[in-house]
Scaffold this motif. Structure first.
Motif, PDB file in Angstrom:
ATOM      1  N   ARG A  29     -63.078  80.603  77.222  1.00 37.03           N
ATOM      2  CA  ARG A  29     -62.368  81.842  77.556  1.00 37.03           C
ATOM      3  C   ARG A  29     -63.245  83.055  77.224  1.00 37.03           C
ATOM      4  O   ARG A  29     -63.093  83.674  76.171  1.00 37.03           O
ATOM      5  CB  ARG A  29     -61.073  81.900  76.761  1.00 37.03           C
ATOM      6  N   PRO A  30     -64.145  83.408  78.127  1.00 39.28           N
ATOM      7  CA  PRO A  30     -64.987  84.584  77.874  1.00 39.28           C
ATOM      8  C   PRO A  30     -64.156  85.865  77.917  1.00 39.28           C
ATOM      9  O   PRO A  30     -63.026  85.872  78.411  1.00 39.28           O
ATOM     10  CB  PRO A  30     -66.001  84.550  79.018  1.00 39.28           C
ATOM     11  N   PRO A  31     -64.708  86.970  77.408  1.00 41.05           N
ATOM     12  CA  PRO A  31     -63.941  88.226  77.425  1.00 41.05           C
ATOM     13  C   PRO A  31     -63.631  88.684  78.852  1.00 41.05           C
ATOM     14  O   PRO A  31     -64.367  88.377  79.792  1.00 41.05           O
ATOM     15  CB  PRO A  31     -64.852  89.224  76.713  1.00 41.05           C
ATOM     16  N   ASP A  32     -62.547  89.408  79.004  1.00 41.26           N
ATOM     17  CA  ASP A  32     -62.122  89.873  80.327  1.00 41.26           C
ATOM     18  C   ASP A  32     -63.094  90.879  80.921  1.00 41.26           C
ATOM     19  O   ASP A  32     -63.360  90.870  82.108  1.00 41.26           O
ATOM     20  CB  ASP A  32     -60.731  90.499  80.239  1.00 41.26           C
ATOM     21  N   LYS A  33     -63.607  91.761  80.094  1.00 42.87           N
ATOM     22  CA  LYS A  33     -64.528  92.776  80.600  1.00 42.87           C
ATOM     23  C   LYS A  33     -65.715  92.906  79.657  1.00 42.87           C
ATOM     24  O   LYS A  33     -65.628  92.573  78.481  1.00 42.87           O
ATOM     25  CB  LYS A  33     -63.828  94.118  80.747  1.00 42.87           C
TER      26      LYS A  33
END
Length: 69
Positions: A29-33
């Protein structure tokens, strides 16, 4: 002494578990931005999975040490 003779296995369990979970979640789950230019969009997959494997081995080793004696 705090926690008696089991202090080191508990610390290895805590750090190994954190290393495993933290690096695995960075891949899954990488960061959204992207925060800024100094941060990567995604974590390096091979390095993160390698560190995650090291953390898993450390956590299993600590659990085995605590259970065996």
């Amino acid at each position: 002494m705090f926690l008696g003779d089991d202090l080191l296995p508990f610390l290895v369990l805590a750090f190994g578990g954190a290393l495993f979970v933290g690096n695995l979640l960075a891949v899954v789950r990488p960061p959204d931005k992207q925060l800024d230019d100094s941060n990567l969009e995604r974590a390096p997959v091979v390095r993160s999975l390698g560190y995650s494997a090291i953390g898993l081995v450390a956590a299993i080793w600590a659990i085995a040490t605590l259970v065996s004696g």
